[in-house]
Design a protein around this motif. Structure first.
Motif, PDB file in Angstrom:
ATOM      1  N   VAL A   1       1.328   4.725   1.444  1.00 37.46           N
ATOM      2  CA  VAL A   1       0.744   5.429   2.592  1.00 37.46           C
ATOM      3  C   VAL A   1      -0.771   5.457   2.423  1.00 37.46           C
ATOM      4  O   VAL A   1      -1.289   5.826   1.364  1.00 37.46           O
ATOM      5  CB  VAL A   1       1.303   6.847   2.712  1.00 37.46           C
TER       6      VAL A   1
ATOM      7  N   PRO B   1      -6.423   7.443   6.661  1.00 35.29           N
ATOM      8  CA  PRO B   1      -7.732   6.991   7.164  1.00 35.29           C
ATOM      9  C   PRO B   1      -8.810   8.051   6.942  1.00 35.29           C
ATOM     10  O   PRO B   1      -8.525   9.220   6.660  1.00 35.29           O
ATOM     11  CB  PRO B   1      -7.468   6.751   8.656  1.00 35.29           C
TER      12      PRO B   1
ATOM     13  N   ILE C   1       3.441   1.172  14.387  1.00 36.18           N
ATOM     14  CA  ILE C   1       2.406   0.354  13.733  1.00 36.18           C
ATOM     15  C   ILE C   1       2.016   0.952  12.385  1.00 36.18           C
ATOM     16  O   ILE C   1       2.179   0.314  11.343  1.00 36.18           O
ATOM     17  CB  ILE C   1       1.167   0.217  14.634  1.00 36.18           C
ATOM     18  N   ASN C   2       1.487   2.193  12.396  1.00 36.12           N
ATOM     19  CA  ASN C   2       0.983   2.804  11.167  1.00 36.12           C
ATOM     20  C   ASN C   2       1.786   4.023  10.741  1.00 36.12           C
ATOM     21  O   ASN C   2       2.030   4.218   9.562  1.00 36.12           O
ATOM     22  CB  ASN C   2      -0.488   3.216  11.343  1.00 36.12           C
ATOM     23  N   GLY C   3       2.175   4.859  11.684  1.00 32.76           N
ATOM     24  CA  GLY C   3       2.822   6.118  11.348  1.00 32.76           C
ATOM     25  C   GLY C   3       4.315   5.996  11.141  1.00 32.76           C
ATOM     26  O   GLY C   3       4.924   4.939  11.353  1.00 32.76           O
ATOM     27  N   GLN C   4       4.914   7.123  10.718  1.00 34.07           N
ATOM     28  CA  GLN C   4       6.367   7.189  10.529  1.00 34.07           C
ATOM     29  C   GLN C   4       7.067   7.978  11.619  1.00 34.07           C
ATOM     30  O   GLN C   4       8.269   7.849  11.782  1.00 34.07           O
ATOM     31  CB  GLN C   4       6.698   7.836   9.179  1.00 34.07           C
TER      32      GLN C   4
ATOM     33  N   ARG D   1      -2.556   9.220  15.543  1.00 30.80           N
ATOM     34  CA  ARG D   1      -3.217   8.152  16.284  1.00 30.80           C
ATOM     35  C   ARG D   1      -2.691   8.105  17.717  1.00 30.80           C
ATOM     36  O   ARG D   1      -1.496   8.306  17.971  1.00 30.80           O
ATOM     37  CB  ARG D   1      -2.970   6.788  15.615  1.00 30.80           C
TER      38      ARG D   1
ATOM     39  N   ARG E   1      -1.519   6.212  21.074  1.00 31.11           N
ATOM     40  CA  ARG E   1      -0.899   4.952  21.460  1.00 31.11           C
ATOM     41  C   ARG E   1      -1.015   4.708  22.962  1.00 31.11           C
ATOM     42  O   ARG E   1      -0.370   3.798  23.492  1.00 31.11           O
ATOM     43  CB  ARG E   1       0.580   4.939  21.065  1.00 31.11           C
TER      44      ARG E   1
ATOM     45  N   GLU F   1       1.315   8.721  17.449  1.00 32.65           N
ATOM     46  CA  GLU F   1       1.967   8.357  16.203  1.00 32.65           C
ATOM     47  C   GLU F   1       1.398   9.231  15.095  1.00 32.65           C
ATOM     48  O   GLU F   1       0.188   9.416  15.011  1.00 32.65           O
ATOM     49  CB  GLU F   1       1.701   6.882  15.886  1.00 32.65           C
TER      50      GLU F   1
ATOM     51  N   LYS G   1      10.656   6.508  12.458  1.00 35.54           N
ATOM     52  CA  LYS G   1      10.728   5.046  12.481  1.00 35.54           C
ATOM     53  C   LYS G   1      12.163   4.564  12.316  1.00 35.54           C
ATOM     54  O   LYS G   1      12.586   3.591  12.955  1.00 35.54           O
ATOM     55  CB  LYS G   1       9.853   4.481  11.360  1.00 35.54           C
TER      56      LYS G   1
END
Length: 258
Positions: A49, A52, A90-93, A128, A130, A169, A199
């Protein structure tokens, strides 16, 4: 009164002190307490993980940066049917997934941003967007005006959302139970039905839909009836129904249809 003694065979026998009778006690009546260590669940691994530098949701503009604003038609097709973009992780769960179409105003986006940024822990969690900032103009006429006179002035801007699109996300070194109450609070305030998914649950939902289509034993599906023009049904069907096989009606989604 009965006392317990250990027999030569390794079992327990009960001896009556009054009459001297011996009785073998059944094993089901005895409760043995096992001694050992407790077993705990293995903690999740967050080694992959990446957090950012700016974990919180950024501010979205209320009005798009255009030199000259142009009026548009309603174009309700931008909220009809399944989402073709931003429909996978894409990035998150964890994410909020739209289960129907609709328009998001700037007030909805600001509600999402303030609720999540205030309640999430920025040291272990990130979020994030989307979806895009509001870009579709909505016109409106003032009160007391007569009919006619052309199209009204631009009142506000909205963001169209289709069924299956991810709104936001979230991810980081957290489990679903730690952020589910935050996402659920946001999902119930949206102008269309939405659901909090991980996810794994999102992939399982798509897998179940594919298995339902593959293992369907009913030969009379909407697709076969529409393509064969049975009973002249093509007269009352639109190209939108033929393309989506009756799974969507306007902005609404019917997951039970195969």
């Amino acid at each position: 009164m009965i006392s317990l003694i250990k027999s030569a065979a390794g079992g327990l026998t009960g001896v009556c002190r009054v009459y001297g009778h011996q009785q073998v006690l059944s094993q089901c009546c005895l409760k043995t307490l096992p001694a050992g260590l407790k077993t705990f669940q293995v903690p999740p691994d967050y080694s992959d993980v990446f957090l950012p530098s700016k974990p919180k949701l950024k501010f979205l503009n209320k009005v798009p940066n255009l030199k000259k604003a142009k009026k548009e038609m309603k174009k309700l097709r931008d909220i009809q049917g399944p989402a073709k973009a931003s429909n996978t992780f894409i990035n998150g769960q964890y994410a909020i997934v739209a289960l129907g179409g609709g328009y998001l105003r700037w007030g909805h986006l600001e509600m999402i941003r303030l609720t999540i940024n205030r309640k999430m822990d920025s040291k272990t969690t990130f979020a994030r967007w989307r979806i895009n900032a509001p870009y579709k103009p909505i016109t409106r006429k003032g009160l007391g005006q007569r009919m006619g006179g052309g199209k009204g002035a631009i009142d506000h801007y909205v963001t169209p959302v289709r069924c299956g699109r991810l709104i936001i996300e979230m991810g980081g070194m957290v489990e679903l139970g730690e952020v589910e109450h935050i996402l659920s609070e946001v999902a119930k305030k949206l102008p269309f039905p939405a659901k909090v998914m991980s996810k794994e649950s999102h992939a399982e939902m798509l897998k179940m839909q594919a298995e339902k289509e593959q293992n369907n034993q009913n030969p009379w599906t909407f697709k076969r009836i529409a393509q064969g023009n049975m009973m002249g049904i093509r007269k009352v069907l639109s190209p939108f129904d033929l393309h989506n096989h009756g799974r969507y009606s306007g902005k609404f989604h019917f997951p039970e249809r195969v």
